[in-house]
Design a protein around this motif. Structure first.
Motif, PDB file in Angstrom:
ATOM      1  N   ALA A  99      32.453 -60.050  -1.847  1.00 33.21           N
ATOM      2  CA  ALA A  99      33.092 -59.095  -1.438  1.00 33.21           C
ATOM      3  C   ALA A  99      34.304 -59.597  -0.714  1.00 33.21           C
ATOM      4  CB  ALA A  99      32.217 -58.725   0.019  1.00 33.21           C
ATOM      5  N   THR A 101      37.658 -57.911   2.224  1.00 30.85           N
ATOM      6  CA  THR A 101      38.182 -57.063   2.967  1.00 30.85           C
ATOM      7  C   THR A 101      39.611 -57.479   3.701  1.00 30.85           C
ATOM      8  OG1 THR A 101      37.633 -55.542   4.888  1.00 30.85           O
ATOM      9  CG2 THR A 101      36.842 -57.712   5.016  1.00 30.85           C
ATOM     10  N   ASP A 117      36.562 -50.998   8.656  1.00 30.21           N
ATOM     11  CA  ASP A 117      35.779 -50.946   7.691  1.00 30.21           C
ATOM     12  C   ASP A 117      34.698 -51.995   8.080  1.00 30.21           C
ATOM     13  OD1 ASP A 117      37.216 -49.307   6.214  1.00 30.21           O
ATOM     14  OD2 ASP A 117      37.742 -50.747   4.541  1.00 30.21           O
ATOM     15  N   HIS A 119      31.106 -54.103   6.144  1.00 32.78           N
ATOM     16  CA  HIS A 119      30.380 -54.293   4.942  1.00 32.78           C
ATOM     17  C   HIS A 119      29.337 -55.292   5.216  1.00 32.78           C
ATOM     18  CE1 HIS A 119      33.031 -57.663   4.184  1.00 32.78           C
ATOM     19  NE2 HIS A 119      32.000 -58.191   3.607  1.00 32.78           N
ATOM     20  N   CYS A 121      26.004 -57.697   2.523  1.00 34.40           N
ATOM     21  CA  CYS A 121      25.377 -58.089   1.357  1.00 34.40           C
ATOM     22  C   CYS A 121      24.067 -58.727   1.747  1.00 34.40           C
ATOM     23  CB  CYS A 121      26.279 -58.780   0.362  1.00 34.40           C
ATOM     24  SG  CYS A 121      27.751 -58.237   0.008  1.00 34.40           S
ATOM     25  N   VAL A 132      28.916 -50.500   2.198  1.00 29.36           N
ATOM     26  CA  VAL A 132      30.193 -50.372   2.581  1.00 29.36           C
ATOM     27  C   VAL A 132      30.560 -49.083   3.556  1.00 29.36           C
ATOM     28  CG1 VAL A 132      32.704 -49.820   1.764  1.00 29.36           C
ATOM     29  CG2 VAL A 132      31.299 -51.526   0.367  1.00 29.36           C
ATOM     30  N   ASP A 134      33.277 -47.321   6.284  1.00 25.90           N
ATOM     31  CA  ASP A 134      34.573 -46.885   6.676  1.00 25.90           C
ATOM     32  C   ASP A 134      34.690 -46.059   7.770  1.00 25.90           C
ATOM     33  OD1 ASP A 134      37.267 -46.408   6.594  1.00 25.90           O
ATOM     34  OD2 ASP A 134      37.559 -45.520   4.829  1.00 25.90           O
ATOM     35  N   SER A 149      26.380 -50.837  10.214  1.00 18.84           N
ATOM     36  CA  SER A 149      26.219 -52.056   9.383  1.00 18.84           C
ATOM     37  C   SER A 149      25.020 -52.772  10.082  1.00 18.84           C
ATOM     38  CB  SER A 149      27.649 -52.578   9.190  1.00 18.84           C
ATOM     39  OG  SER A 149      27.238 -53.926   8.580  1.00 18.84           O
ATOM     40  N   SER A 249      33.012 -43.438   0.531  1.00 16.62           N
ATOM     41  CA  SER A 249      33.252 -44.785   0.030  1.00 16.62           C
ATOM     42  C   SER A 249      32.411 -44.692  -1.375  1.00 16.62           C
ATOM     43  CB  SER A 249      32.456 -45.848   0.951  1.00 16.62           C
ATOM     44  OG  SER A 249      33.382 -45.514   2.037  1.00 16.62           O
ATOM     45  N   SER A 404      35.693 -48.847  -0.157  1.00 17.14           N
ATOM     46  CA  SER A 404      36.468 -47.740   0.903  1.00 17.14           C
ATOM     47  C   SER A 404      37.250 -46.977   0.182  1.00 17.14           C
ATOM     48  CB  SER A 404      36.682 -48.490   2.203  1.00 17.14           C
ATOM     49  OG  SER A 404      37.819 -49.336   1.864  1.00 17.14           O
ATOM     50  N   THR A 460      38.093 -52.380   1.658  1.00 18.02           N
ATOM     51  CA  THR A 460      36.961 -53.227   1.588  1.00 18.02           C
ATOM     52  C   THR A 460      36.231 -53.052   0.262  1.00 18.02           C
ATOM     53  OG1 THR A 460      36.575 -53.076   3.951  1.00 18.02           O
ATOM     54  CG2 THR A 460      34.639 -53.584   2.385  1.00 18.02           C
ATOM     55  N   VAL A 462      33.095 -54.504  -2.434  1.00 17.17           N
ATOM     56  CA  VAL A 462      31.856 -55.392  -2.790  1.00 17.17           C
ATOM     57  C   VAL A 462      31.715 -55.191  -4.297  1.00 17.17           C
ATOM     58  CG1 VAL A 462      29.285 -55.916  -2.498  1.00 17.17           C
ATOM     59  CG2 VAL A 462      30.670 -55.158  -0.477  1.00 17.17           C
TER      60      VAL A 462
END
Length: 505
Positions: A99, A101, A117, A119, A121, A132, A134, A149, A249, A404, A460, A462
């Protein structure tokens, strides 16, 4: 200052989460009731109205879905427990992820503004899940993205939710996005310091209104503006991609064609923009169910006060894109918002009671945005299931890029994949994939500086590298020498002695 702003966003998300949890407990409502349809509105009967489970896109040529999943898709309740019997010969996939950003802006300005943004994982017991988000809204975008998130990661870590995701994906993902939506509204209220205690601004959705009140702008005393997109991708049973999204996104699957003919890229996410005919129909159906008149205008950006309606609605006919409005936008020099010649557009809602400003939004689904949600914007995700068997055989390397719009507005989809694969990094390793991901981010930032300058958006991405899992060949031991039942090894020693004697040793 940037770090302080981002820390404030995380803190507001935490406070809002506790507030929403407290209100949810005090309401005495169970989960089934919270997932009910909006007050006074019948539950959607068709898939299009609810934006529910979507079968794999036919244009992707992604091969067949395992029978149990296909049967569940017909019931609009996909169950995602694959087995060898259901998908004979389908290889499991090995995945690696990375990832990157960066905040928007240009030059020094890029280091002086918070990144809206977010994100995540997660690669734990349930398999790999990435997201992800935004954020939008100058004051509350970062708060919204951080809150969603954090809530999504908590939800995904709970074993009971992991089991629910395998058993009934659509219902589980609705729960995930509902919890994230509630967390966003609560975090926004914690940030503004005011919420709709009197219940003047309900969204009309019991699933939401039973758990949280709208955040209020302390100056205008109307619902605060702000929210976030969200795209979540889960690698299911190492064979399929399960994608849930609200907003723009995008997730793009691509790679080099093994026949050497070039790069291929396909967008897996739906269009949740004011230029989407399916979203226009969904909102109009929602309005008819409420028994209300038109509440959202779908319009192109314009430097004048005239509304350039994206769609024509002929009496008794089907809505269609308005060529006249597009021509007027061109004549006014509106231009395009992306390298794919997409025109900038918004949905516009009437002012809330007591307000004077009409809120607008560049997407038709989001988390947050309380007044727009009361006018037809939806928090419910659109869900897509993609079988990886065929693309894994046609593309090498095979990659999924979730980004994003700060990424995708600056690239054609295949050009972004080509840039990611431009060097000789080994994308099957963490180091190689990280290097390629960082390089794509740097190239995107350079394009933003060139074309947009200080208006460059937060970016951003991933990236997941996908390849058929290879099992090592079992080590074969050399067969032992056969000896007679009375052989104690003396014969072998005599043979070696005689050989030495013959060499003079």
């Amino acid at each position: 200052a940037v770090e302080e702003a981002e820390e404030e966003a995380r803190a507001a998300a935490a406070v809002g989460r506790e507030r929403a949890r407290s209100r949810s407990k005090s309401s005495g409502r169970d989960r089934d009731d919270r997932r009910g349809s909006p007050e006074g509105v019948a539950a959607p009967e068709d898939e299009e109205a609810n934006g529910g489970y979507t079968k794999p896109y036919s244009s992707l040529r992604m091969g067949s879905v395992p029978p149990a999943v296909a049967e569940a898709a017909a019931e609009e309740t996909p169950r995602l427990r694959a087995s060898e019997d259901e998908a004979p010969g389908a290889p499991a996939m090995a995945t690696v992820y990375a990832a990157a950003t960066a905040a928007g802006g240009s030059g020094r300005n890029a280091r002086q503004r918070p990144n809206q943004d977010a994100h995540f994982c997660l690669d734990e017991g349930a398999g790999l899940v990435v997201g992800v988000l935004d954020g939008h809204g100058s004051a509350l975008g970062a708060v919204a993205a951080q809150a969603a998130s954090q809530e999504m990661q908590r939800w995904l870590r709970r074993p009971k939710n992991q089991a629910a995701l395998r058993e009934d994906a659509q219902a589980a993902l609705d729960d995930l996005f509902l919890d994230a939506h509630v967390a966003v509204l609560a975090a926004m209220a914690a940030k503004t310091g005011a919420e709709d205690e009197e219940g003047r601004f309900p969204t009309g959705d019991r699933a939401v209104d039973n758990r949280v009140r709208a955040p209020i702008d302390p100056k205008t005393r109307v619902p605060a503006e702000g929210g976030t997109t969200a795209t979540v991708v889960a690698v299911v049973e190492n064979r399929m991609l399960l994608i849930a999204q609200v907003g723009d996104s995008d997730a793009v699957l691509g790679g080099r064609l093994v026949d050497g003919s070039g790069v291929s890229a396909e967008k897996l996410t739906a269009d949740h923009t004011p230029c989407s005919l399916s979203e226009f129909r969904r909102v109009r159906q929602w309005e008819r169910r409420r028994g209300a008149g038109k509440e959202l205008d779908f319009v192109y950006d314009s430097p004048t006060s005239e509304l350039l309606h994206v769609f024509e609605e002929p009496a008794g006919g089907e809505p269609q894109l308005s060529s006249k409005a597009a021509e007027m936008a061109d004549d006014l020099g509106v231009g395009f918002k992306s390298m794919r010649a997409e025109r900038p557009s918004h949905v516009v809602a009437p002012p809330p009671p007591g307000g004077t400003v009409s809120p607008k939004l560049a997407v038709t689904r989001s988390l947050g945005d309380p007044h727009l949600q009361a006018c037809g914007v939806s928090w419910r995700p659109e869900v897509t299931l993609v079988d990886l068997a065929e693309p894994a055989g046609e593309l090498k390397p095979l990659v999924l890029v979730v980004g994003s719009d700060g990424l995708w507005d600056l690239w054609q989809y295949d050009e972004a994949i080509d840039e990611l694969l431009a060097e000789d990094e080994d994308l099957g390793t963490k180091e190689g994939l990280t290097a390629a991901t960082d390089r794509l981010l740097a190239a995107t930032r350079a394009k933003g500086e060139e074309h947009l300058g200080p208006s460059t958006d937060d970016t951003t991405l991933v990236v997941i590298s996908i390849a058929p899992e290879t099992k090592p060949e079992p080590t074969r031991r050399a067969p032992a020498a056969r000896r007679g039942p009375r052989d104690d090894g003396a014969g072998e020693r005599r043979a070696k002695s005689e050989a030495r004697d013959s060499r003079g040793g």
